[in-house]
Scaffold this motif. Structure first.
Motif, PDB file in Angstrom:
ATOM      1  N   THR A  37       0.848  -1.199   0.000  1.00 21.79           N
ATOM      2  CA  THR A  37       0.000   0.000   0.000  1.00 21.79           C
ATOM      3  C   THR A  37       0.879   1.242   0.000  1.00 21.79           C
ATOM      4  N   PRO A  38       1.454   1.564  -1.150  1.00 25.58           N
ATOM      5  CA  PRO A  38       2.350   2.729  -1.163  1.00 25.58           C
ATOM      6  C   PRO A  38       1.580   4.039  -0.990  1.00 25.58           C
ATOM      7  N   GLN A  39       2.162   4.951  -0.241  1.00 27.48           N
ATOM      8  CA  GLN A  39       1.540   6.275  -0.124  1.00 27.48           C
ATOM      9  C   GLN A  39       2.230   7.289  -1.027  1.00 27.48           C
ATOM     10  N   ARG A  40       3.344   6.896  -1.585  1.00 28.21           N
ATOM     11  CA  ARG A  40       4.031   7.757  -2.548  1.00 28.21           C
ATOM     12  C   ARG A  40       3.849   7.173  -3.948  1.00 28.21           C
ATOM     13  N   ILE A  41       3.481   8.010  -4.905  1.00 29.00           N
ATOM     14  CA  ILE A  41       3.357   7.557  -6.285  1.00 29.00           C
ATOM     15  C   ILE A  41       4.714   7.052  -6.781  1.00 29.00           C
ATOM     16  N   THR A  42       5.775   7.653  -6.264  1.00 27.26           N
ATOM     17  CA  THR A  42       7.116   7.243  -6.701  1.00 27.26           C
ATOM     18  C   THR A  42       7.497   5.859  -6.165  1.00 27.26           C
ATOM     19  N   ASP A  43       6.665   5.282  -5.306  1.00 28.37           N
ATOM     20  CA  ASP A  43       6.886   3.906  -4.854  1.00 28.37           C
ATOM     21  C   ASP A  43       6.061   2.909  -5.668  1.00 28.37           C
ATOM     22  N   MET A  44       5.267   3.411  -6.597  1.00 33.62           N
ATOM     23  CA  MET A  44       4.463   2.511  -7.431  1.00 33.62           C
ATOM     24  C   MET A  44       5.371   1.866  -8.493  1.00 33.62           C
ATOM     25  N   PRO A  45       5.244   0.535  -8.674  1.00 34.13           N
ATOM     26  CA  PRO A  45       6.110  -0.138  -9.655  1.00 34.13           C
ATOM     27  C   PRO A  45       6.030   0.483 -11.056  1.00 34.13           C
ATOM     28  N   PHE A  46       4.835   0.843 -11.524  1.00 30.47           N
ATOM     29  CA  PHE A  46       4.740   1.433 -12.872  1.00 30.47           C
ATOM     30  C   PHE A  46       5.593   2.690 -12.970  1.00 30.47           C
ATOM     31  N   TRP A  47       5.559   3.490 -11.891  1.00 32.01           N
ATOM     32  CA  TRP A  47       6.309   4.752 -11.911  1.00 32.01           C
ATOM     33  C   TRP A  47       7.807   4.481 -11.969  1.00 32.01           C
ATOM     34  N   ARG A  48       8.238   3.493 -11.195  1.00 33.21           N
ATOM     35  CA  ARG A  48       9.671   3.239 -11.089  1.00 33.21           C
ATOM     36  C   ARG A  48      10.228   2.655 -12.390  1.00 33.21           C
ATOM     37  N   VAL A  49       9.388   1.927 -13.100  1.00 31.54           N
ATOM     38  CA  VAL A  49       9.839   1.388 -14.396  1.00 31.54           C
ATOM     39  C   VAL A  49       9.973   2.526 -15.406  1.00 31.54           C
TER      40      VAL A  49
END
Lengths: 162, 146
Positions: free
Chosen positions: A107-119
C-alpha cells in the motif's frame, strides 16, 4: 511520434473534471475541492496513480502527512475521500494499467513507490532523487510533464484566495 | 463584551473603509479581517480577562521562533514563509506560497474557515499544539503591519 504510453499518461495526468474551472465556488465539484485543498501544498496528483487502499491510508493519516499536519474539515475530508476512491487506479473511474506490478499486499503512499512509476522513471532513480532536494523534482510531475488542471504553477493554486 | 479601545477604533475604521470599498466594487478585505481579529480578541479576553490588545512584535517573535518541539520537517513558520513575510514562501513540495504580509496579499486572514484550518495544521506542525487566540491575533496583527 509520441509513444502511445505517453499519450495515455498525458491524458491520465489530468485531474478529472478539474480543468473546466480553476476557481472553486460554493458549489465546487469534488474535483475542484480536491485540487484546491491538496493542490495548496503540492501538485494535485491524479487519483488514478494510486490504488484506493493507498488513498484511504493517505486520508486516514493526514495528521502526519509526510511530516506535516494536513488535516481538513470533516466535509471536505469525506468529499475528497470519495473522489479519490472513485478515481483510484482500481476505482470505477480509474485506469488499472497503473496497478501493473503492484503486489496486493503493498500500500504505497508515494506515487514514486508505485512499480509502474519506477519502471517508467528508471533513469530518475539515482541518488538524490527521492531524498533531499531531489524529492521536489520527483514529486512535481509538471517539472517534466505538461499537466493541466493539477493546481500547479507559481501562483500558489488554492493558497491564493481569501 | 467590551472591546479594547484600539480594536474598537480599528473596527470603526474598517467600517468606513467598507463603505468606500463597496462603492469601488472591490472585496471588503479590511472589514473581514477586522471581524476575524475581533473574534480572536473575544476569545483571548475570555481566556485572560487582563488581555488588552494584540502585539505585532509578539507576532513577529512567534513567527520567527524555532520551538523546541517542532516537527523536523517544519522547524519554524519562517521555514516555509521565509523570515520576511513580504516574500513569497515555498512549501516543502516546492509550491509557491503567496506572501503572508497584508501589503502583498490583501486577501490574507479574511475567511475564518480558512484561517482556522491553516492555524490548526501549521500550529500542530511547528508548535505541536493548538495556538492560543492571543498567539493567532498577534500573528495576524504582525502580518497586517507588514
Amino acid at each position: 511520434m509520441m509513444h502511445y504510453r505517453n499519450i495515455i499518461l498525458a491524458a491520465m495526468l489530468l485531474v478529472p473534471g478539474a480543468a473546466q474551472a480553476a476557481t472553486p465556488t460554493p458549489t465546487a465539484t469534488p474535483a475542484q475541492i480536491y485540487t484546491k485543498q491538496c493542490g495548496a501544498c503540492h501538485m494535485a496528483y491524479p487519483p488514478t496513480l494510486l490504488p484506493a487502499r493507498s488513498w484511504q491510508a493517505v486520508i486516514t493519516g493526514l495528521q502526519h502527512h509526510f511530516g506535516e499536519d494536513a488535516t481538513l474539515g470533516r466535509r471536505d475530508t469525506a468529499t475528497i475521500a470519495t473522489f479519490l476512491a472513485e478515481n483510484a487506479a482500481d476505482g470505477p473511474l480509474g485506469n488499472r494499467e497503473f496497478l501493473r506490478g503492484l503486489p496486493p499486499t503493498m500500500t504505497p503512499q508515494r506515487i514514486t513507490d508505485m512499480p509502474f512509476w519506477r519502471v517508467i522513471h528508471a533513469r530518475l532513480l539515482r541518488p538524490g532523487i527521492g531524498t533531499g532536494p531531489g524529492i521536489r523534482k520527483a514529486a512535481a510531475c509538471n517539472r517534466c510533464h505538461n499537466v493541466n488542471g493539477g493546481g500547479e504553477g507559481g501562483e500558489g493554486g488554492g493558497e491564493s484566495g481569501g | 463584551m467590551k472591546l479594547p479601545i484600539r480594536l474598537s477604533v480599528t473596527l470603526l475604521l474598517a467600517g468606513s473603509l467598507a463603505a468606500g470599498a463597496a462603492a469601488a466594487a472591490t472585496p471588503d478585505f479590511a472589514a473581514a479581517r477586522a471581524a476575524i481579529l475581533a473574534h480572536y480578541a473575544a476569545a483571548a479576553h475570555k481566556a485572560d480577562p487582563n488581555f488588552k490588545a494584540f502585539s505585532a512584535a509578539a507576532g513577529r517573535s512567534f513567527f520567527l521562533a524555532h520551538p523546541a518541539g517542532a516537527r523536523p520537517a517544519t522547524p519554524s513558520c519562517s521555514y516555509c514563509h521565509t523570515t520576511d513575510p513580504r516574500n513569497q514562501g515555498r512549501t516543502r513540495a516546492g509550491k509557491t506560497i503567496l506572501p503572508m504580509a497584508i501589503s502583498r496579499t490583501p486577501s490574507r486572514f479574511t475567511k475564518l474557515s480558512k484561517v482556522r484550518l491553516w492555524f490548526r495544521r501549521n500550529c500542530q506542525s511547528v508548535y505541536r499544539r493548538a495556538c492560543t487566540a492571543q498567539e493567532k491575533g498577534n500573528y495576524i496583527t504582525f502580518m497586517a503591519s507588514q
